[in-house]
Design a protein around this motif. Structure first.
Motif, PDB file in Angstrom:
ATOM      1  N   VAL A  19       0.842  -1.195   0.000  1.00 48.78           N
ATOM      2  CA  VAL A  19       0.000   0.000   0.000  1.00 48.78           C
ATOM      3  C   VAL A  19       0.877   1.245   0.000  1.00 48.78           C
ATOM      4  O   VAL A  19       1.838   1.340   0.778  1.00 48.78           O
ATOM      5  N   SER A  20       0.563   2.176  -0.878  1.00 44.61           N
ATOM      6  CA  SER A  20       1.253   3.463  -0.866  1.00 44.61           C
ATOM      7  C   SER A  20       0.433   4.458  -1.675  1.00 44.61           C
ATOM      8  O   SER A  20      -0.623   4.115  -2.215  1.00 44.61           O
ATOM      9  N   GLY A  21       0.907   5.683  -1.776  1.00 47.06           N
ATOM     10  CA  GLY A  21       0.173   6.679  -2.535  1.00 47.06           C
ATOM     11  C   GLY A  21       0.913   7.999  -2.610  1.00 47.06           C
ATOM     12  O   GLY A  21       1.954   8.186  -1.970  1.00 47.06           O
ATOM     13  N   ILE A  22       0.346   8.912  -3.397  1.00 49.39           N
ATOM     14  CA  ILE A  22       0.930  10.237  -3.606  1.00 49.39           C
ATOM     15  C   ILE A  22      -0.185  11.272  -3.501  1.00 49.39           C
ATOM     16  O   ILE A  22      -1.307  11.052  -3.955  1.00 49.39           O
ATOM     17  N   GLN A  23       0.140  12.422  -2.923  1.00 49.11           N
ATOM     18  CA  GLN A  23      -0.828  13.512  -2.811  1.00 49.11           C
ATOM     19  C   GLN A  23      -1.028  14.227  -4.141  1.00 49.11           C
ATOM     20  O   GLN A  23      -0.047  14.512  -4.833  1.00 49.11           O
ATOM     21  N   PRO A  24      -2.260  14.587  -4.485  1.00 49.87           N
ATOM     22  CA  PRO A  24      -2.496  15.429  -5.664  1.00 49.87           C
ATOM     23  C   PRO A  24      -2.392  16.908  -5.284  1.00 49.87           C
ATOM     24  O   PRO A  24      -3.351  17.677  -5.404  1.00 49.87           O
ATOM     25  N   SER A  25      -1.223  17.298  -4.811  1.00 49.20           N
ATOM     26  CA  SER A  25      -1.031  18.679  -4.347  1.00 49.20           C
ATOM     27  C   SER A  25      -0.203  19.509  -5.318  1.00 49.20           C
ATOM     28  O   SER A  25       0.139  20.651  -5.038  1.00 49.20           O
ATOM     29  N   GLY A  26       0.126  18.948  -6.447  1.00 50.32           N
ATOM     30  CA  GLY A  26       0.923  19.648  -7.455  1.00 50.32           C
ATOM     31  C   GLY A  26       1.400  18.657  -8.502  1.00 50.32           C
ATOM     32  O   GLY A  26       1.172  17.457  -8.385  1.00 50.32           O
ATOM     33  N   LYS A  27       2.035  19.171  -9.530  1.00 53.31           N
ATOM     34  CA  LYS A  27       2.494  18.310 -10.624  1.00 53.31           C
ATOM     35  C   LYS A  27       3.614  17.387 -10.156  1.00 53.31           C
ATOM     36  O   LYS A  27       4.503  17.794  -9.408  1.00 53.31           O
ATOM     37  N   LEU A  28       3.567  16.140 -10.611  1.00 55.63           N
ATOM     38  CA  LEU A  28       4.609  15.185 -10.249  1.00 55.63           C
ATOM     39  C   LEU A  28       5.945  15.583 -10.861  1.00 55.63           C
ATOM     40  O   LEU A  28       6.008  16.195 -11.927  1.00 55.63           O
ATOM     41  N   HIS A  29       7.015  15.205 -10.164  1.00 53.84           N
ATOM     42  CA  HIS A  29       8.352  15.540 -10.637  1.00 53.84           C
ATOM     43  C   HIS A  29       9.233  14.298 -10.683  1.00 53.84           C
ATOM     44  O   HIS A  29       8.797  13.196 -10.296  1.00 53.84           O
ATOM     45  N   ILE A  30      10.438  14.469 -11.147  1.00 49.88           N
ATOM     46  CA  ILE A  30      11.388  13.355 -11.288  1.00 49.88           C
ATOM     47  C   ILE A  30      11.582  12.619  -9.956  1.00 49.88           C
ATOM     48  O   ILE A  30      11.696  11.391  -9.911  1.00 49.88           O
ATOM     49  N   GLY A  31      11.601  13.374  -8.865  1.00 48.51           N
ATOM     50  CA  GLY A  31      11.772  12.760  -7.549  1.00 48.51           C
ATOM     51  C   GLY A  31      10.620  11.835  -7.206  1.00 48.51           C
ATOM     52  O   GLY A  31      10.826  10.761  -6.626  1.00 48.51           O
ATOM     53  N   ASN A  32       9.389  12.249  -7.545  1.00 43.62           N
ATOM     54  CA  ASN A  32       8.227  11.381  -7.315  1.00 43.62           C
ATOM     55  C   ASN A  32       8.362  10.078  -8.090  1.00 43.62           C
ATOM     56  O   ASN A  32       8.024   9.003  -7.583  1.00 43.62           O
ATOM     57  N   TYR A  33       8.846  10.191  -9.325  1.00 43.73           N
ATOM     58  CA  TYR A  33       8.948   8.988 -10.159  1.00 43.73           C
ATOM     59  C   TYR A  33       9.966   8.014  -9.577  1.00 43.73           C
ATOM     60  O   TYR A  33       9.647   6.846  -9.319  1.00 43.73           O
ATOM     61  N   PHE A  34      11.205   8.479  -9.366  1.00 49.68           N
ATOM     62  CA  PHE A  34      12.251   7.555  -8.925  1.00 49.68           C
ATOM     63  C   PHE A  34      12.114   7.192  -7.444  1.00 49.68           C
ATOM     64  O   PHE A  34      12.529   6.110  -7.026  1.00 49.68           O
ATOM     65  N   GLY A  35      11.526   8.078  -6.650  1.00 50.52           N
ATOM     66  CA  GLY A  35      11.371   7.796  -5.235  1.00 50.52           C
ATOM     67  C   GLY A  35      10.158   6.949  -4.906  1.00 50.52           C
ATOM     68  O   GLY A  35      10.110   6.312  -3.858  1.00 50.52           O
ATOM     69  N   ALA A  36       9.164   6.920  -5.821  1.00 49.79           N
ATOM     70  CA  ALA A  36       7.930   6.202  -5.504  1.00 49.79           C
ATOM     71  C   ALA A  36       7.350   5.457  -6.698  1.00 49.79           C
ATOM     72  O   ALA A  36       7.234   4.234  -6.683  1.00 49.79           O
ATOM     73  N   LEU A  37       6.993   6.174  -7.754  1.00 48.09           N
ATOM     74  CA  LEU A  37       6.267   5.554  -8.869  1.00 48.09           C
ATOM     75  C   LEU A  37       7.004   4.390  -9.499  1.00 48.09           C
ATOM     76  O   LEU A  37       6.404   3.361  -9.822  1.00 48.09           O
ATOM     77  N   LYS A  38       8.307   4.523  -9.684  1.00 48.13           N
ATOM     78  CA  LYS A  38       9.078   3.435 -10.295  1.00 48.13           C
ATOM     79  C   LYS A  38       8.984   2.177  -9.436  1.00 48.13           C
ATOM     80  O   LYS A  38       8.866   1.059  -9.957  1.00 48.13           O
ATOM     81  N   GLN A  39       9.017   2.351  -8.129  1.00 51.33           N
ATOM     82  CA  GLN A  39       8.868   1.200  -7.236  1.00 51.33           C
ATOM     83  C   GLN A  39       7.498   0.562  -7.405  1.00 51.33           C
ATOM     84  O   GLN A  39       7.374  -0.663  -7.451  1.00 51.33           O
ATOM     85  N   PHE A  40       6.459   1.407  -7.472  1.00 55.05           N
ATOM     86  CA  PHE A  40       5.104   0.865  -7.637  1.00 55.05           C
ATOM     87  C   PHE A  40       5.022  -0.011  -8.885  1.00 55.05           C
ATOM     88  O   PHE A  40       4.448  -1.098  -8.869  1.00 55.05           O
ATOM     89  N   VAL A  41       5.589   0.499  -9.979  1.00 52.77           N
ATOM     90  CA  VAL A  41       5.528  -0.219 -11.257  1.00 52.77           C
ATOM     91  C   VAL A  41       6.365  -1.496 -11.200  1.00 52.77           C
ATOM     92  O   VAL A  41       5.912  -2.572 -11.616  1.00 52.77           O
ATOM     93  N   ASP A  42       7.572  -1.383 -10.668  1.00 51.57           N
ATOM     94  CA  ASP A  42       8.469  -2.544 -10.609  1.00 51.57           C
ATOM     95  C   ASP A  42       7.905  -3.665  -9.741  1.00 51.57           C
ATOM     96  O   ASP A  42       8.204  -4.844  -9.964  1.00 51.57           O
ATOM     97  N   LEU A  43       7.091  -3.312  -8.753  1.00 55.82           N
ATOM     98  CA  LEU A  43       6.606  -4.301  -7.787  1.00 55.82           C
ATOM     99  C   LEU A  43       5.197  -4.801  -8.065  1.00 55.82           C
ATOM    100  O   LEU A  43       4.682  -5.653  -7.333  1.00 55.82           O
ATOM    101  N   GLN A  44       4.555  -4.307  -9.122  1.00 57.80           N
ATOM    102  CA  GLN A  44       3.145  -4.638  -9.328  1.00 57.80           C
ATOM    103  C   GLN A  44       2.902  -6.107  -9.687  1.00 57.80           C
ATOM    104  O   GLN A  44       1.783  -6.611  -9.504  1.00 57.80           O
TER     105      GLN A  44
END
Length: 336
Positions: A19-44
């Motif tokens: 379980v994890s998630g990201i706030q919709p408080s602004g546009k996503l950036h490179i840090g969001n991708y490598f710090g979180a989104l890439k993990q989500f995708v790699d682990l799905q």
């Protein structure tokens, strides 16, 4: 004897819950991708993943209905464009789970103010503002509810969020000790190599610092961000230490080992200017995000599909949440 197909079905249901998630408080950036989104995708494929758009958390800073609604859809499209597969992952909005806020209240009744005052996120917010809203103060309890209501085993987070997972673990244990065994005790998952992605000023990349490189910005927006990366005053001819260079730290995210070592050698030998290094980084970023941009454009043209994916995710997550809350309510005594 268990047949192969039966075993595969059994294995599917034995997957641990992430379980994890990201706030919709602004546009996503490179840090969001490598710090979180890439993990989500790699682990799905490895986990039973439930990925949340945490819009209730965003209300601590975003108090404009149009901005929040638009940002929520933007995040949903970003999730999908980055590779999250709704056939494998449950994607849903936090606000679609009224059970979460109910559970957060139960946790509040077990939690002391002194305990929450020790949260790093609260201390940071308190230093920056004259007054901190209750949502910021109570952030760890709502996050705990998000995680525990889904019976999470694993919570991938950035290094700065590790304390919140510890708060979640403490809360689960306190609830279990008070009302009987109810919740799993989740584990944080932090990939150290990308736990903190540096921003253009060398600090952690964060919207609050204004030092981000947008993930789905225009070419010009990304170029402006890359060219603003802070460097020292060494000339192109001088030798440079790559390990203290903000540009090189970002190259590490995009280059393979061989290409990175060649670049490292050019830094040490001299003859490579920061402007050239920035130009190289810009090309790397634009090439990297192009496939994701193309996929995102498809969703922009079909918002109905995006809303349908969120609705399907909502129905799955609601079923899980209500089953857990039936146990919670019985255990605390509000079911009579």
């Amino acid at each position: 004897m268990c047949k192969t197909n039966d075993f595969l079905v059994l294995l599917k249901y034995m997957k641990k819950v992430l379980v994890s998630g990201i706030q919709p408080s602004g546009k996503l950036h490179i840090g969001n991708y490598f710090g979180a989104l890439k993990q989500f995708v790699d682990l799905q494929d490895t986990f039973d993943s439930r990925i949340i758009i945490v819009d209730l958390h965003a209300l601590t800073t975003v108090q404009d209905k149009t901005r929040l609604a638009d940002a929520t859809l933007e995040i949903a499209m970003d999730y999908l464009a980055c590779g999250l597969d709704p056939k494998k992952v449950t994607i849903f909005k936090q606000s679609d789970m009224p059970q979460v806020t109910e559970l957060a209240w139960y946790f509040n009744c077990l939690t002391t103010m002194a305990y929450l005052e020790r949260a790093t996120s609260y201390k940071d917010a308190n230093q920056k503002a004259k007054e901190v809203n209750v949502g910021v103060f109570d952030y760890p309890m709502l996050m705990a509810a998000d995680i525990l209501i889904q019976d999470a085993d694993i919570v991938p987070v950035g290094a700065d969020q590790k304390q919140h997972v510890e708060y979640t673990r403490d809360t689960a244990q306190k609830f279990n000790n008070t009302f009987g065994e109810t919740f799993k005790i989740p584990e944080p998952m932090i990939i150290e190599s990308v736990a903190i992605v540096p921003g253009t000023d060398g600090r952690k990349m964060s919207k609050s610092y204004g030092n981000t490189i947008p993930l789905f910005g225009t070419d010009e927006e990304i170029k402006k961000a890359v060219m603003s990366i802070v460097t020292d005053s060494k000339t192109p001819e001088e030798s440079k230490d790559p390990e203290v260079c903000n540009i090189f730290a970002l190259h590490k995210l995009f280059l393979n080992v061989e290409a990175l070592e060649k670049l490292r050698a050019r830094y040490v030998e001299g003859g490579l200017g920061y402007k050239e290094s920035k130009d190289m980084l810009l090309t790397e970023i634009l090439n990297f995000i192009k496939p994701m941009r193309d996929k995102r454009d498809e969703y922009v043209r079909d918002i109905t599909k995006v809303k349908e994916i969120l609705e399907n995710g909502k129905l799955k997550a609601l079923k899980i949440a209500e089953e857990k809350m039936s146990t919670v309510r019985a255990n605390i005594g509000v079911s009579i």
